[in-house]
Design a protein around this motif. Structure first.
Motif, PDB file in Angstrom:
ATOM      1  N   PHE A 115       0.827  -1.205   0.000  1.00  0.00           N
ATOM      2  CA  PHE A 115       0.000   0.000   0.000  1.00  0.00           C
ATOM      3  C   PHE A 115       0.864   1.259   0.000  1.00  0.00           C
ATOM      4  O   PHE A 115       0.674   2.165  -0.811  1.00  0.00           O
ATOM      5  N   LEU A 160     -10.563   7.137  -4.176  1.00  0.00           N
ATOM      6  CA  LEU A 160     -10.926   5.750  -4.418  1.00  0.00           C
ATOM      7  C   LEU A 160     -11.774   5.558  -5.672  1.00  0.00           C
ATOM      8  O   LEU A 160     -11.724   4.502  -6.294  1.00  0.00           O
ATOM      9  N   LYS A 208      -9.021   4.537  -9.807  1.00  0.00           N
ATOM     10  CA  LYS A 208      -9.371   3.143 -10.097  1.00  0.00           C
ATOM     11  C   LYS A 208      -8.273   2.434 -10.880  1.00  0.00           C
ATOM     12  O   LYS A 208      -8.032   1.243 -10.684  1.00  0.00           O
ATOM     13  N   TRP A 249      -5.814   1.591  -8.102  1.00  0.00           N
ATOM     14  CA  TRP A 249      -6.359   0.675  -7.103  1.00  0.00           C
ATOM     15  C   TRP A 249      -6.555  -0.737  -7.662  1.00  0.00           C
ATOM     16  O   TRP A 249      -6.328  -1.720  -6.959  1.00  0.00           O
ATOM     17  N   CYS A 253      -5.404  -4.005  -5.683  1.00  0.00           N
ATOM     18  CA  CYS A 253      -6.383  -4.927  -5.096  1.00  0.00           C
ATOM     19  C   CYS A 253      -6.222  -6.338  -5.644  1.00  0.00           C
ATOM     20  O   CYS A 253      -6.245  -7.317  -4.890  1.00  0.00           O
ATOM     21  N   ASN A 313     -12.448  -8.632  -2.433  1.00  0.00           N
ATOM     22  CA  ASN A 313     -13.203  -7.659  -3.225  1.00  0.00           C
ATOM     23  C   ASN A 313     -14.638  -7.486  -2.751  1.00  0.00           C
ATOM     24  O   ASN A 313     -15.438  -6.866  -3.433  1.00  0.00           O
ATOM     25  N   ALA A 370     -16.276   0.723  -0.215  1.00  0.00           N
ATOM     26  CA  ALA A 370     -14.980   0.338  -0.762  1.00  0.00           C
ATOM     27  C   ALA A 370     -14.880  -1.184  -0.755  1.00  0.00           C
ATOM     28  O   ALA A 370     -15.705  -1.864  -0.151  1.00  0.00           O
ATOM     29  N   THR A 371     -13.856  -1.705  -1.393  1.00  0.00           N
ATOM     30  CA  THR A 371     -13.628  -3.144  -1.319  1.00  0.00           C
ATOM     31  C   THR A 371     -12.940  -3.459   0.005  1.00  0.00           C
ATOM     32  O   THR A 371     -12.334  -2.584   0.635  1.00  0.00           O
ATOM     33  N   GLN A 410      -9.266  -2.573   0.076  1.00  0.00           N
ATOM     34  CA  GLN A 410      -9.045  -1.136   0.249  1.00  0.00           C
ATOM     35  C   GLN A 410      -9.218  -0.770   1.722  1.00  0.00           C
ATOM     36  O   GLN A 410      -8.424  -0.008   2.278  1.00  0.00           O
ATOM     37  N   VAL A 462      -6.116   0.785   3.973  1.00  0.00           N
ATOM     38  CA  VAL A 462      -6.225   2.104   4.610  1.00  0.00           C
ATOM     39  C   VAL A 462      -6.217   1.975   6.129  1.00  0.00           C
ATOM     40  O   VAL A 462      -5.506   2.711   6.823  1.00  0.00           O
TER      41      VAL A 462
END
Length: 186
Positions: free
Chosen positions: A95, A112, A118, A121, A125, A136, A157-158, A161, A165
């Protein structure tokens, strides 16, 4: 989202709207058989349902319950000691390698959801597919880490993610104000 008396809050995230989803009206109200059926339904692939609004509500309830548990956890335990997955170190390293300058204290929706975001990300991901369970799945993420979940402070969010975070917030001390404010009230 602070305990069982929060059943009448309303949280909107994208197309999901959660109203009264805590234990009084959520999975507990389904009974053991209903909860088992809901859990089974959530384990099936999305293609099996099309646009079934009942499934959307079950996902919303699951995301809400996850958010509530997590906020209670960071309110009760010093976040720097939390381990969210078996892969926390790898998630954090990757990350911060990819998102060196992302302000995780105060996220913006564009961080995000924009097309540019995207593009960054998606590969981040996808590297955790098969490594982090349900990487996901949808979950709720606070934009301002010093505040509780609310309609204005929540984004969909997934799960990966969320993990990325929140692991960073815990390690870098950004979730400390939540823990310290709850601790000072005790």
């Amino acid at each position: 989202m602070r305990g069982p008396n929060t059943t009448h809050r309303k949280y909107s995230t994208d197309n999901l709207c959660l109203t009264g989803m805590a234990s009084d009206n959520g999975l507990a109200s389904l009974g053991p058989q209903g909860a088992a059926a809901a859990a089974h339904a959530l384990s099936l692939p999305g293609e099996a349902y099309g646009n079934d609004s009942r499934v959307e509500v079950m996902w919303a309830m699951k995301a809400y319950n996850h958010a509530e548990v997590y906020f209670n956890l960071i309110s009760s335990v010093d976040p720097k000691f939390l381990k969210l997955t078996k892969m926390d170190d790898k998630i954090y390293e990757s990350f911060r390698e990819v998102f060196k300058d992302l302000d995780i204290r105060l996220l913006r929706e564009d961080d995000l959801k924009s097309d540019k975001a995207k593009e960054v990300w998606r590969p981040f991901c996808n590297q955790f597919e098969g490594l982090v369970e349900d990487f996901n799945y949808g979950t709720l993420l606070r934009l301002d880490c010093e505040k509780d979940y609310s309609e204005k402070n929540t984004i969909f969010a997934t799960r990966i993610q969320f993990f990325a975070v929140e692991i960073a917030r815990n390690r870098e001390g950004y979730n400390n104000p939540v823990f310290l404010s709850r601790k000072s009230k005790s």
